[in-house]
Design a protein around this motif. Sequence first.
Motif, PDB file in Angstrom:
ATOM      1  N   GLU A   1      -3.175  12.960  -4.812  1.00 38.08           N
ATOM      2  CA  GLU A   1      -3.195  12.026  -3.686  1.00 38.08           C
ATOM      3  C   GLU A   1      -1.770  11.607  -3.386  1.00 38.08           C
ATOM      4  O   GLU A   1      -1.005  11.285  -4.301  1.00 38.08           O
ATOM      5  N   VAL A   2      -1.399  11.625  -2.142  1.00 35.42           N
ATOM      6  CA  VAL A   2      -0.045  11.247  -1.777  1.00 35.42           C
ATOM      7  C   VAL A   2       0.082   9.729  -1.816  1.00 35.42           C
ATOM      8  O   VAL A   2      -0.766   9.016  -1.270  1.00 35.42           O
ATOM      9  N   HIS A   3       1.069   9.238  -2.502  1.00 36.63           N
ATOM     10  CA  HIS A   3       1.325   7.795  -2.543  1.00 36.63           C
ATOM     11  C   HIS A   3       2.466   7.466  -1.616  1.00 36.63           C
ATOM     12  O   HIS A   3       3.499   8.096  -1.642  1.00 36.63           O
ATOM     13  N   GLN A   4       2.230   6.425  -0.814  1.00 31.04           N
ATOM     14  CA  GLN A   4       3.250   6.048   0.154  1.00 31.04           C
ATOM     15  C   GLN A   4       4.207   5.068  -0.514  1.00 31.04           C
ATOM     16  O   GLN A   4       3.757   4.032  -1.014  1.00 31.04           O
ATOM     17  N   PRO A   5       5.485   5.367  -0.555  1.00 30.95           N
ATOM     18  CA  PRO A   5       6.390   4.446  -1.243  1.00 30.95           C
ATOM     19  C   PRO A   5       6.526   3.121  -0.498  1.00 30.95           C
ATOM     20  O   PRO A   5       6.291   3.028   0.693  1.00 30.95           O
ATOM     21  N   LEU A   6       6.907   2.120  -1.276  1.00 29.97           N
ATOM     22  CA  LEU A   6       7.029   0.766  -0.770  1.00 29.97           C
ATOM     23  C   LEU A   6       8.401   0.588  -0.138  1.00 29.97           C
ATOM     24  O   LEU A   6       9.369   1.128  -0.640  1.00 29.97           O
ATOM     25  N   ASP A   7       8.481  -0.180   0.952  1.00 27.19           N
ATOM     26  CA  ASP A   7       9.844  -0.446   1.433  1.00 27.19           C
ATOM     27  C   ASP A   7      10.478  -1.528   0.561  1.00 27.19           C
ATOM     28  O   ASP A   7       9.795  -2.262  -0.156  1.00 27.19           O
ATOM     29  N   GLU A   8      11.796  -1.585   0.641  1.00 32.95           N
ATOM     30  CA  GLU A   8      12.533  -2.433  -0.311  1.00 32.95           C
ATOM     31  C   GLU A   8      12.197  -3.910  -0.166  1.00 32.95           C
ATOM     32  O   GLU A   8      12.152  -4.661  -1.142  1.00 32.95           O
ATOM     33  N   TYR A   9      11.934  -4.358   1.056  1.00 34.54           N
ATOM     34  CA  TYR A   9      11.650  -5.774   1.291  1.00 34.54           C
ATOM     35  C   TYR A   9      10.355  -6.182   0.604  1.00 34.54           C
ATOM     36  O   TYR A   9      10.262  -7.199  -0.061  1.00 34.54           O
ATOM     37  N   GLU A  10       9.342  -5.325   0.802  1.00 36.88           N
ATOM     38  CA  GLU A  10       8.050  -5.605   0.214  1.00 36.88           C
ATOM     39  C   GLU A  10       8.162  -5.558  -1.314  1.00 36.88           C
ATOM     40  O   GLU A  10       7.595  -6.385  -2.019  1.00 36.88           O
ATOM     41  N   ARG A  11       8.923  -4.586  -1.806  1.00 35.77           N
ATOM     42  CA  ARG A  11       9.054  -4.453  -3.249  1.00 35.77           C
ATOM     43  C   ARG A  11       9.704  -5.703  -3.842  1.00 35.77           C
ATOM     44  O   ARG A  11       9.284  -6.205  -4.869  1.00 35.77           O
ATOM     45  N   TRP A  12      10.698  -6.241  -3.152  1.00 37.87           N
ATOM     46  CA  TRP A  12      11.393  -7.425  -3.648  1.00 37.87           C
ATOM     47  C   TRP A  12      10.414  -8.589  -3.814  1.00 37.87           C
ATOM     48  O   TRP A  12      10.448  -9.335  -4.784  1.00 37.87           O
ATOM     49  N   ARG A  13       9.508  -8.689  -2.855  1.00 38.33           N
ATOM     50  CA  ARG A  13       8.523  -9.764  -2.899  1.00 38.33           C
ATOM     51  C   ARG A  13       7.628  -9.629  -4.141  1.00 38.33           C
ATOM     52  O   ARG A  13       7.180 -10.616  -4.711  1.00 38.33           O
TER      53      ARG A  13
END
Lengths: 263, 535
Positions: free
Chosen positions: B467-479
């Motif tokens: 299953e392809v996982h969509q990476p998180l953008d940096e802003y969301e990851r920081w949260r």
Amino acid sequence: MTRSKRRTGRRHPLATAALLALGLVFTGGAYAAFSTTTAQAEPSPTSQETIEEGKKLFQANCATCHGLDAQGTSEGPSLIGVGAASVDFQVGTGRMPMQMQGPQAQVKPPQFTDEQVKQLAYYVGSLGPGPDIPADSLVNGGGDAANGAELFRINCAMCHNVAGAGGALTEGKYAPPLTDVSGVHIYEAMVTGPQNMPVFNDLNITPEDKRDIITYLQYVQDNRSPGGFELGSLGPVAEGLFIWIFGLGAIVAITVWITAKSN
Amino acid sequence: MSTATTQAPQRRSVTGAASNYIDQRTSLSTFVHALGRKAFPDHWSFLLGEIALFSFVVILITGTFLTFFFQASMAEVEYEGSYVPLKGVEMSVAMASTLDISFDIRGGLFVRQMHHWAALLFVAAIGLHMLRVFFTGAFRKPRELNWVIGFVMFILAMGEGFTGYSLPDDLLSGNGLRIIDGMIKGFPLIGTWTSFLLFGGEFPGTAIVGRLYTLHILILPVILLALIAIHLLFVVVHKHTHYAAPGRTQQNAVGPPILPVYAAKAGGFFFIVFGVLALIASLFTINPIWNYGPYDPSPVSAGTQPDWYIGFADGALRLVPPGWEFVLFERTWSLNILVPVVVLGLFILTVLIYPFIEAWVTGDKREHHIADRPRNAPTRTAIGAAGVTFYAVLWAAASSDLIATHFMLTMEGVIHTLQALLILGPIVAYFVTKRVCIALQKKDREIVLHGYESGRIVKLPGGEFIEVHQPLDEYERWRLVSYESYQPLMLRPNDRGKITVGQRLRAGMSRWFFEDRITPVTKGELEASHHTSHH
């Protein structure tokens, strides 16, 4: 109609409607007058015919629990001496015939016509002395509402709530709301003490005082709260739930809107 | 001055001149400059306190109107106003004047209802605001004292509400006072004396309405106003908290400045709160004292309840099993009153000092300006959920009779169920909430490490399905990764080589708080996961 004729020589456009309304009022009025006279004419408390009819109804619908001669069985109490008022209340409000055994008989749509209720009531009333169906002058209001309100607060409000909204009793029993009960049924309940209600006899609360209480309850029924919707007249619980759910709920929704716009 | 004269010919507007005039005499501009540049983070949950503040303003305005007409006297009069079912009835002047406000003074009923609805909203908004502050950990250093001030205001608001509820001297308020009288008399030794002191003799006496009036319109509002001022001053001094996002740190506050955006919004919001309250007051009856009639110690109506915020105390009294009293030294010891009072007192005290308890357990002396997401402090959130459940059960118990009639249940069944729930409910709520929080943290961790599940299944050339996982953008990851994770404190002997009881307790508490924990994803873990996913 005549005026419009004289002025224009033609019938007024609303004349047909007016004529129709007039006709309806006459037929309706005549029908109402006819049906009330028939209803009044039929069950006379003393006539043997009424009592005979009542007995037939009783034996067909009530005897299973109360016995063929209303002497009572293990399923239901004896009705000798309960009076016509008691039957008029129990059957007239639909509590009897009882739908199921339970903490107390519940209100449901009446199973009999007014006429049949009266026949049943006078039959049971003929079995022994007991409270009679009250006179119209006692149950149609016209008394002192202030005196009635005070008597109601002292004698009735601890179960029925000050605004007549009803209340809880023990073991699943309850005092029903009085917001929709007719004057005659209120009077009969006071003199016969149905279900878990105590009897308020004429020495305890005089017939005039009973009339005052009914006058007060009818005042509350007819005059809705000057403050707006009553939220069931349930007092602070309903008010608290209202402010949390609708008051605070609405304002919090607005805060979400205020802060969402700028993002 | 010289600059003002040189600038004057360039811009000679009336407002400019007026503001110059005022500023030269008051130096207001320094204040406006300092305050206007304050940043106020934007989030709906930060406006809950404002709902409370604005409804308090509404209460002050409407209350002032009511004082013009209300007479706090218990002298007896015969009611001669326009409400028919009370005509000629003996009552106190307090009751009669409240009826006059309701029926014979233009706009009186509207203002009275608005005052009462605003009071209910005031306490409700404080409650919700407190829950927000609790569950986001916004009470941590440096805001512990502001939590205490806020909570004291919550108690004072309940006092304001109760004194106001008692003023009209109607049947419901008299019943409420009778319960308070009974509770006071339930205290051993001092009870009876205290009651006589409060009521100026045997209940109900002729003094209590006047005394409550002084409390209601003078003493309590003055204390409340002072505390509100300090509370708001502290918000300015401490800065407002904000939720984690890029650029938001423990040192700053990110949001639009107070002037002009935020002030305009808040000003508009005041009118919205005012409008909602006016709408409710004009459409919905509250406290229909004309139904209740004047106070008389003999009648008690079915469905007699206090306003919602006192409900938890009423519920506590209702849940006490029968027979909790004994006679000793020729005195009756009413445990049926003392136990609920002590339990509620401890509950209130715990909430009051909770910031200090948590600070002691964590041993954290740093300042915190980033509000927690509730899931990232599982034990605190679970304690809060347990407390809310406890309060909610007591609250429900206050309406046990209405629950019984409206859901066709037996009174005894409702009471026994609530008695069991009062003990079991908080325990269940604690464990369920804690597990839910930890599960949510695990989900966050998964998302940070492996991205969102996209639902797209791909077959590789070798026949393998992934299953392809969509990476998180940096802003969301920081949260998702920027939160504190504490570890249980180590038990260490002090400089005398001893381990004190206090330390043991603290270590035990710390273990309780932080033994089960999900640590935020570290940079190393993140790089490792990226490394593997590239293969």
